[in-house]
Scaffold this motif. Structure first.
Motif, PDB file in Angstrom:
ATOM      1  N   GLY A  64      35.726  79.460   9.072  1.00  0.00           N
ATOM      2  CA  GLY A  64      36.728  78.723   9.671  1.00  0.00           C
ATOM      3  C   GLY A  64      37.800  78.407   8.740  1.00  0.00           C
ATOM      4  O   GLY A  64      39.214  78.660   8.858  1.00  0.00           O
ATOM      5  N   LEU A  65      37.385  77.733   7.481  1.00  0.00           N
ATOM      6  CA  LEU A  65      38.243  77.430   6.604  1.00  0.00           C
ATOM      7  C   LEU A  65      38.921  78.587   5.806  1.00  0.00           C
ATOM      8  O   LEU A  65      40.166  78.606   5.492  1.00  0.00           O
ATOM      9  N   MET A  66      38.217  79.655   5.769  1.00  0.00           N
ATOM     10  CA  MET A  66      38.907  80.844   5.034  1.00  0.00           C
ATOM     11  C   MET A  66      39.921  81.419   5.886  1.00  0.00           C
ATOM     12  O   MET A  66      40.990  81.724   5.555  1.00  0.00           O
ATOM     13  N   GLN A  68      41.989  79.544   8.112  1.00  0.00           N
ATOM     14  CA  GLN A  68      42.841  78.758   8.004  1.00  0.00           C
ATOM     15  C   GLN A  68      43.532  78.907   6.940  1.00  0.00           C
ATOM     16  O   GLN A  68      44.649  78.851   6.789  1.00  0.00           O
ATOM     17  N   ASP A  69      42.877  79.124   5.769  1.00  0.00           N
ATOM     18  CA  ASP A  69      43.407  79.132   4.123  1.00  0.00           C
ATOM     19  C   ASP A  69      44.399  80.400   4.376  1.00  0.00           C
ATOM     20  O   ASP A  69      45.451  80.223   3.754  1.00  0.00           O
ATOM     21  N   LEU A  70      43.794  81.486   4.736  1.00  0.00           N
ATOM     22  CA  LEU A  70      44.561  82.688   4.917  1.00  0.00           C
ATOM     23  C   LEU A  70      45.935  82.417   5.904  1.00  0.00           C
ATOM     24  O   LEU A  70      46.795  82.872   5.619  1.00  0.00           O
ATOM     25  N   ALA A  71      45.985  81.750   6.907  1.00  0.00           N
ATOM     26  CA  ALA A  71      47.086  81.523   7.832  1.00  0.00           C
ATOM     27  C   ALA A  71      48.295  80.688   6.978  1.00  0.00           C
ATOM     28  O   ALA A  71      49.249  80.963   7.115  1.00  0.00           O
ATOM     29  N   ALA A  72      47.555  79.627   6.689  1.00  0.00           N
ATOM     30  CA  ALA A  72      48.174  78.893   5.752  1.00  0.00           C
ATOM     31  C   ALA A  72      49.320  79.492   4.618  1.00  0.00           C
ATOM     32  O   ALA A  72      50.248  79.192   4.482  1.00  0.00           O
ATOM     33  N   ALA A  73      48.521  80.545   3.811  1.00  0.00           N
ATOM     34  CA  ALA A  73      49.183  81.134   3.102  1.00  0.00           C
ATOM     35  C   ALA A  73      50.104  82.516   3.519  1.00  0.00           C
ATOM     36  O   ALA A  73      50.496  83.288   2.765  1.00  0.00           O
ATOM     37  N   ALA A  74      50.187  82.579   4.813  1.00  0.00           N
ATOM     38  CA  ALA A  74      51.101  83.874   5.349  1.00  0.00           C
ATOM     39  C   ALA A  74      50.236  84.949   5.130  1.00  0.00           C
ATOM     40  O   ALA A  74      50.838  85.951   4.934  1.00  0.00           O
ATOM     41  N   LEU A  75      48.724  84.986   5.073  1.00  0.00           N
ATOM     42  CA  LEU A  75      48.175  86.208   4.562  1.00  0.00           C
ATOM     43  C   LEU A  75      47.079  86.520   5.836  1.00  0.00           C
ATOM     44  O   LEU A  75      46.073  86.951   5.738  1.00  0.00           O
ATOM     45  N   GLU A  76      47.258  86.070   6.937  1.00  0.00           N
ATOM     46  CA  GLU A  76      46.436  86.470   8.237  1.00  0.00           C
ATOM     47  C   GLU A  76      46.226  87.820   8.281  1.00  0.00           C
ATOM     48  O   GLU A  76      47.097  88.876   8.097  1.00  0.00           O
ATOM     49  N   GLY A  77      44.722  87.993   8.375  1.00  0.00           N
ATOM     50  CA  GLY A  77      44.178  89.486   8.368  1.00  0.00           C
ATOM     51  C   GLY A  77      43.905  90.091   6.954  1.00  0.00           C
ATOM     52  O   GLY A  77      43.942  91.203   7.157  1.00  0.00           O
ATOM     53  N   ALA A  78      44.500  89.685   6.237  1.00  0.00           N
ATOM     54  CA  ALA A  78      44.476  90.221   4.742  1.00  0.00           C
ATOM     55  C   ALA A  78      42.971  90.141   4.260  1.00  0.00           C
ATOM     56  O   ALA A  78      42.556  91.153   3.248  1.00  0.00           O
ATOM     57  N   VAL A  79      41.986  89.337   4.721  1.00  0.00           N
ATOM     58  CA  VAL A  79      40.689  89.416   4.594  1.00  0.00           C
ATOM     59  C   VAL A  79      39.959  89.499   5.766  1.00  0.00           C
ATOM     60  O   VAL A  79      40.360  88.601   6.701  1.00  0.00           O
ATOM     61  N   VAL A  80      38.947  90.404   6.083  1.00  0.00           N
ATOM     62  CA  VAL A  80      38.269  90.353   7.333  1.00  0.00           C
ATOM     63  C   VAL A  80      37.003  89.531   7.039  1.00  0.00           C
ATOM     64  O   VAL A  80      36.190  89.315   6.139  1.00  0.00           O
ATOM     65  N   GLN A 170      35.907  74.032   1.270  1.00  0.00           N
ATOM     66  CA  GLN A 170      37.570  74.406   1.171  1.00  0.00           C
ATOM     67  C   GLN A 170      37.916  74.686  -0.194  1.00  0.00           C
ATOM     68  O   GLN A 170      38.621  75.674  -0.274  1.00  0.00           O
ATOM     69  N   LEU A 171      37.597  74.151  -1.303  1.00  0.00           N
ATOM     70  CA  LEU A 171      37.857  74.498  -2.487  1.00  0.00           C
ATOM     71  C   LEU A 171      37.446  75.998  -3.086  1.00  0.00           C
ATOM     72  O   LEU A 171      38.121  76.748  -3.436  1.00  0.00           O
ATOM     73  N   ARG A 172      36.192  75.938  -2.654  1.00  0.00           N
ATOM     74  CA  ARG A 172      35.593  77.197  -2.936  1.00  0.00           C
ATOM     75  C   ARG A 172      36.201  78.530  -2.268  1.00  0.00           C
ATOM     76  O   ARG A 172      36.263  79.613  -2.904  1.00  0.00           O
ATOM     77  N   VAL A 173      36.739  78.112  -0.864  1.00  0.00           N
ATOM     78  CA  VAL A 173      37.244  79.109   0.152  1.00  0.00           C
ATOM     79  C   VAL A 173      38.434  79.863  -0.760  1.00  0.00           C
ATOM     80  O   VAL A 173      39.009  80.769  -0.792  1.00  0.00           O
ATOM     81  N   ARG A 174      39.300  78.773  -1.308  1.00  0.00           N
ATOM     82  CA  ARG A 174      40.524  78.974  -1.712  1.00  0.00           C
ATOM     83  C   ARG A 174      40.495  79.795  -3.086  1.00  0.00           C
ATOM     84  O   ARG A 174      41.287  80.749  -3.217  1.00  0.00           O
ATOM     85  N   GLU A 175      39.622  79.404  -3.945  1.00  0.00           N
ATOM     86  CA  GLU A 175      39.289  80.466  -5.144  1.00  0.00           C
ATOM     87  C   GLU A 175      38.709  81.621  -4.982  1.00  0.00           C
ATOM     88  O   GLU A 175      39.252  82.744  -5.369  1.00  0.00           O
ATOM     89  N   LEU A 176      38.087  81.796  -3.605  1.00  0.00           N
ATOM     90  CA  LEU A 176      37.744  83.292  -3.245  1.00  0.00           C
ATOM     91  C   LEU A 176      38.475  84.067  -2.664  1.00  0.00           C
ATOM     92  O   LEU A 176      38.598  85.169  -2.908  1.00  0.00           O
TER      93      LEU A 176
END
Length: 182
Positions: A64-66, A68-80, A170-176
């Protein structure tokens, strides 16, 4: 497909059909080069599979955090993004869903899923969260383990515990995300 005119007599052996690039017409060379250039570009969307034992808390939180992080960075769908459990429970942990909703991530409608070798191969990158889940390595699948903060070892329970776990993940997800999308 290339057509080559062959001229040989019955007594001469047929010439080999391989040719060097200098023997090819310019048009044929362009057709040969294009696929090579394309093969150096990333053609597949990166994928990650988060795993814990029950797939009701930490791995669901990470997924869920990944998202959300992708959506916040305007990268929705960039990672499955997916998650699974080695021994899945029947539902998502309500407190996990609650503390994620506070940061804009919605996992309330998710259902715990059984980990399978097929899901691991599909993702290609597996993140095991915590020390409890045991996952057999698979050839061609990158596996990493996150030893996330466990506040209960310090006597922190309930909502405060879950918020600390969420913040660590959340911090680990951002780095990943940064590693996957380089």
């Amino acid at each position: 497909m290339r057509e080559t005119a062959m001229h040989h007599s019955a007594t001469e052996p047929a010439p080999e059909t391989t040719t060097s690039p200098s023997d090819q017409p310019v048009r044929g060379a362009e057709e040969e080069v294009a696929p090579v250039a394309d093969s150096t570009e990333r053609t597949e969307t990166p994928a990650v599979l988060f795993v814990c034992v029950k797939n009701g808390g930490k791995s669901q939180m990470a997924a869920g955090l990944m998202r959300q992080d992708l959506a916040a960075a305007a990268l929705e769908g960039a990672v499955v993004v997916s998650s699974a459990g080695t021994h899945p429970g029947s539902k998502v942990n309500a407190l996990s869903a609650e503390v994620l909703a506070e940061v804009g991530a919605d996992i309330a409608g998710q259902t715990p899923t059984q980990l399978t070798p097929e899901a691991m191969r599909e993702a290609g990158h597996v993140v095991i969260i915590g020390a409890e889940a045991e996952v057999e390595p698979l050839e061609g699948v990158e596996i990493e383990r996150w030893e996330v903060d466990e506040p209960s070892e310090r006597g922190i329970e309930g909502r405060a515990r879950m918020e600390l776990v969420r913040d660590d993940i959340q911090l680990r997800v951002r780095e990943l995300r940064e590693r996957l999308l380089g």
